[in-house]
Structures are given as structure tokens and as C-alpha cells.
Design a protein around this motif. Structure first.
Motif, PDB file in Angstrom:
ATOM      1  N   LEU A 117      11.344   3.062   6.112  1.00  0.00           N
ATOM      2  CA  LEU A 117      12.565   3.406   5.550  1.00  0.00           C
ATOM      3  C   LEU A 117      13.120   3.982   7.208  1.00  0.00           C
ATOM      4  CD1 LEU A 117      13.838   3.994   2.001  1.00  0.00           C
ATOM      5  CD2 LEU A 117      13.991   1.844   3.365  1.00  0.00           C
ATOM      6  N   GLY A 118      12.023   5.048   7.803  1.00  0.00           N
ATOM      7  CA  GLY A 118      12.735   5.532   8.739  1.00  0.00           C
ATOM      8  C   GLY A 118      12.334   5.004  10.354  1.00  0.00           C
ATOM      9  N   GLN A 119      11.762   4.050  10.602  1.00  0.00           N
ATOM     10  CA  GLN A 119      11.538   3.519  12.195  1.00  0.00           C
ATOM     11  C   GLN A 119      13.416   3.461  12.494  1.00  0.00           C
ATOM     12  OE1 GLN A 119       9.030   1.844  12.534  1.00  0.00           O
ATOM     13  NE2 GLN A 119       8.627   2.669   9.997  1.00  0.00           N
ATOM     14  N   ASP A 120      13.452   4.940  13.195  1.00  0.00           N
ATOM     15  CA  ASP A 120      13.862   5.351  14.263  1.00  0.00           C
ATOM     16  C   ASP A 120      13.521   5.778  15.416  1.00  0.00           C
ATOM     17  OD1 ASP A 120      12.985   7.634  13.386  1.00  0.00           O
ATOM     18  OD2 ASP A 120      14.730   8.776  12.416  1.00  0.00           O
ATOM     19  N   GLY A 121      11.882   6.029  15.831  1.00  0.00           N
ATOM     20  CA  GLY A 121      11.386   6.544  16.898  1.00  0.00           C
ATOM     21  C   GLY A 121      10.961   7.635  16.939  1.00  0.00           C
ATOM     22  N   GLU A 122      11.207   8.850  15.383  1.00  0.00           N
ATOM     23  CA  GLU A 122      10.590   9.993  15.215  1.00  0.00           C
ATOM     24  C   GLU A 122       9.176   9.739  14.561  1.00  0.00           C
ATOM     25  OE1 GLU A 122      11.329  13.715  12.434  1.00  0.00           O
ATOM     26  OE2 GLU A 122      13.260  12.430  12.715  1.00  0.00           O
ATOM     27  N   TRP A 123       7.890  10.670  14.878  1.00  0.00           N
ATOM     28  CA  TRP A 123       6.770  10.117  14.585  1.00  0.00           C
ATOM     29  C   TRP A 123       6.776  11.162  13.457  1.00  0.00           C
ATOM     30  CZ3 TRP A 123       3.142   7.167  16.193  1.00  0.00           C
ATOM     31  CH2 TRP A 123       1.536   7.700  15.500  1.00  0.00           C
ATOM     32  N   ARG A 124       6.846  10.844  12.589  1.00  0.00           N
ATOM     33  CA  ARG A 124       6.603  11.650  10.797  1.00  0.00           C
ATOM     34  C   ARG A 124       4.934  11.739  10.408  1.00  0.00           C
ATOM     35  NH1 ARG A 124      11.763   8.620  11.057  1.00  0.00           N
ATOM     36  NH2 ARG A 124      13.273   9.916   9.907  1.00  0.00           N
ATOM     37  N   SER A 125       4.824  13.123  10.443  1.00  0.00           N
ATOM     38  CA  SER A 125       3.114  13.604  10.094  1.00  0.00           C
ATOM     39  C   SER A 125       3.717  13.591   8.536  1.00  0.00           C
ATOM     40  CB  SER A 125       3.077  14.653  10.797  1.00  0.00           C
ATOM     41  OG  SER A 125       1.574  14.816  10.211  1.00  0.00           O
TER      42      SER A 125
END
Length: 309
Positions: A117-125
Motif C-alpha cells: 500500500l505504500g508505493q509512493d516513492g518512499e524507501w521504507r526500511s
């Protein structure tokens, strides 16, 4: 000739007629299968509680009522039902439940929503713990609960199981009774509800149980809607104490369009699909029970009327 009445909605007849006839043939049973019979001529009833049959009194020679579903809460209290009642326990239903429960447990364990759900360009580690560090509790250790427990143990999760009566199952921390329930939920990083719907199980997950759960826990309910106090769960979700609830069953189904579960960001609604009776495997269970009835053997999966399941 064995007279078998199919007492369910028309769409069920269209789905089950061929698998049932095939299953009867495999058991060498000579069966007259119909949707209408004179009641006094019926030997067995294949039954769905949402059909039109509610008075079992005229079925004087009927040996058993064979439920198409696992749940019997809508028929077990019927005062006209004097015949033995068997609930549905079949491989397809069990395997379907195992797959659904395992899938959603892994979804929450691995934090898949952050990426899906977080395909917004933020690299989430985000690195989840290993399964051995994520504690799972299953409320209900019947056929479905036990099958799900074994699958999750196989993936490395430590599993605690709670049941109303004492059980001793290898590999599972088994608890029972009110004190055992409180201990079971207090260690539940993931809580899976697979209890039957009875007066004794309604609101098992209430405000106290939710408060006893670890901060950030997940709830997965493929069992029955009334197991959860909905208002208490919504409050626990709003506060963030419960991280997410994946719910497949509800007090009213279909879930009303204006119900707050639909729009809540911490709730996933699925439309009662966790496990569906598969006609081919369910028909074999029904045929086996009829074979047993004709041979004088005990029926499988008989319902305990006192317990309600």
C-alpha cells in the motif's frame, strides 16, 4: 433405495447435485436424491440452515440431518429437530481455512501492507522479526483451529491454543478456562479466532481481553462475528493498542455499507471467504455418513446439542 432430501436453496442444488450423485456412486449407495419428498419417506436430510425447511417434526423416519456448513448455530436450537445432527468437517473446508489464516498471519507478521500500500516513492526500511519471535494465540482448538495451529508451528511460530475444555496437544501451549483465556490473549502478538458461535463465546474478545493483549497486536477473525465486541475493538483500533484487525465474519452479513469497519484504516474486511465448503469433498463426507447410517456405524461429526457445536 435410500431417500435423501436436499433441503437448501436452489443455487446449492445446482452446485451439489452432481458431486453428491458421484459420491453416492463411489460408496455403492443406491440413493434417490431429490429436493422434494413426502416427509414420511425421507431417510436423510442434506441441509443448509438458510433454506426453507424449519420444521423437522414430519420427518418421522429420518435417521440424520447432515449440515452442509461447519456452523450449526442457526439450527442447533431448533426444538423440532429430534434427529441426530452432523456438522460439516471436510478436507476442503479445513485446507481453505488453513490457507486463509496462514496467508493473513504472514501478511501481518511480514508487514506486507507497508510495501503493497505504500508505493509512493518512499524507501521504507522494515525488517520483521523471525516467526519464532512472533507469538500466535488461537482461540478454539477444534478441527479448524488445530489444523491452523499445526501449519503455523510448521512455519516456526510459537502457538498457544485456548479451548473451553482442557486439551494436551504436542507443540501447542494449551490453556483453558477463564484464567487461561486471560493468559492466552496476554501473549498474543497475533490473535486468531476460531471458536463456535454460542451464548458462552459471544464477546469473548471484549474490552478486557483487548486491554490484556500486547500493544500493537493483530486480530484475525475467520470464526464468527459475535466473538468480538465491535465497539470495544473499534476503540482499541482508534487508540492504536490493536494495530490491525482482519475480519471475515460479522454479526450482520453482508456487512452493512455504512458500518465503520469499511472505512477504518486499521481494518481489513473480507466477505466471509476464509473457508467455503467445497462440493466435491463435502459430498464425500455426506456419503460416508449415509453409508455409516445404513451400516449401523456411528455418524461422524455429531453435534453436541448442550454445547451448541
Amino acid at each position: 433405495m435410500i431417500n435423501v432430501l436436499f433441503a437448501a436453496k436452489t443455487e446449492r442444488w445446482n452446485t451439489y447435485e452432481t458431486p453428491l450423485r458421484t459420491a453416492f456412486a463411489e460408496q455403492d449407495l443406491e440413493v434417490d436424491l431429490r429436493t422434494e419428498f413426502p416427509p414420511e419417506d425421507v431417510d436423510y436430510i442434506v441441509y443448509a440452515p438458510n433454506g426453507d425447511l424449519h420444521d423437522f417434526t414430519p420427518f418421522t423416519r429420518c435417521k440424520a440431518v447432515l449440515n452442509l456448513w461447519a456452523g450449526v448455530e442457526d439450527v442447533v436450537g431448533n426444538q423440532t429437530l429430534s434427529q441426530p445432527l452432523a456438522r460439516m468437517v471436510d478436507y476442503g473446508l479445513t485446507q481453505g481455512m488453513v490457507e486463509w489464516v496462514t496467508g493473513h498471519t504472514l501478511r501481518h507478521h511480514l508487514g506486507m501492507d507497508q510495501h503493497i500500500l505504500g508505493q509512493d516513492g518512499e524507501w521504507r526500511s522494515f525488517v520483521p522479526p523471525l516467526a519464532e519471535d512472533r507469538r500466535v494465540t488461537i482461540l478454539g482448538l477444534g478441527t479448524l483451529g488445530l489444523a491452523c495451529a499445526k501449519a503455523l508451528i510448521g512455519l516456526g511460530f510459537p502457538v498457544t491454543g485456548w479451548s473451553r475444555t482442557a486439551k494436551d496437544i504436542e507443540g501447542i501451549t494449551c490453556l483453558n478456562g477463564p484464567d487461561g483465556l486471560r493468559e492466552a490473549v496476554s501473549t498474543a502478538d497475533v490473535l486468531i479466532l476460531l471458536l463456535p458461535n454460542t451464548a458462552a463465546t459471544e464477546n469473548t474478545v471484549d474490552s478486557q481481553a483487548l486491554a490484556d493483549m500486547p500493544e500493537g497486536a493483530f486480530i484475525i477473525n475467520p470464526g464468527r462475528g459475535p466473538l468480538i465486541d465491535d465497539d470495544a475493538l473499534l476503540m482499541a483500533l482508534d487508540s492504536g493498542h490493536i494495530a490491525h484487525a482482519t475480519l471475515d465474519v460479522f454479526r450482520i452479513e453482508p456487512l452493512p455499507a455504512d458500518h465503520p469497519y469499511w472505512s477504518h484504516p486499521r481494518v481489513t474486511v473480507t466477505p466471509h471467504i476464509a473457508s467455503e465448503t467445497r462440493p466435491s469433498s463435502a459430498s464425500r463426507v455426506i456419503a460416508e455418513n449415509i453409508r455409516r447410517g445404513q451400516s449401523g456405524e456411528p455418524f461422524l461429526h455429531l453435534v453436541d446439542r448442550g454445547a451448541g457445536y
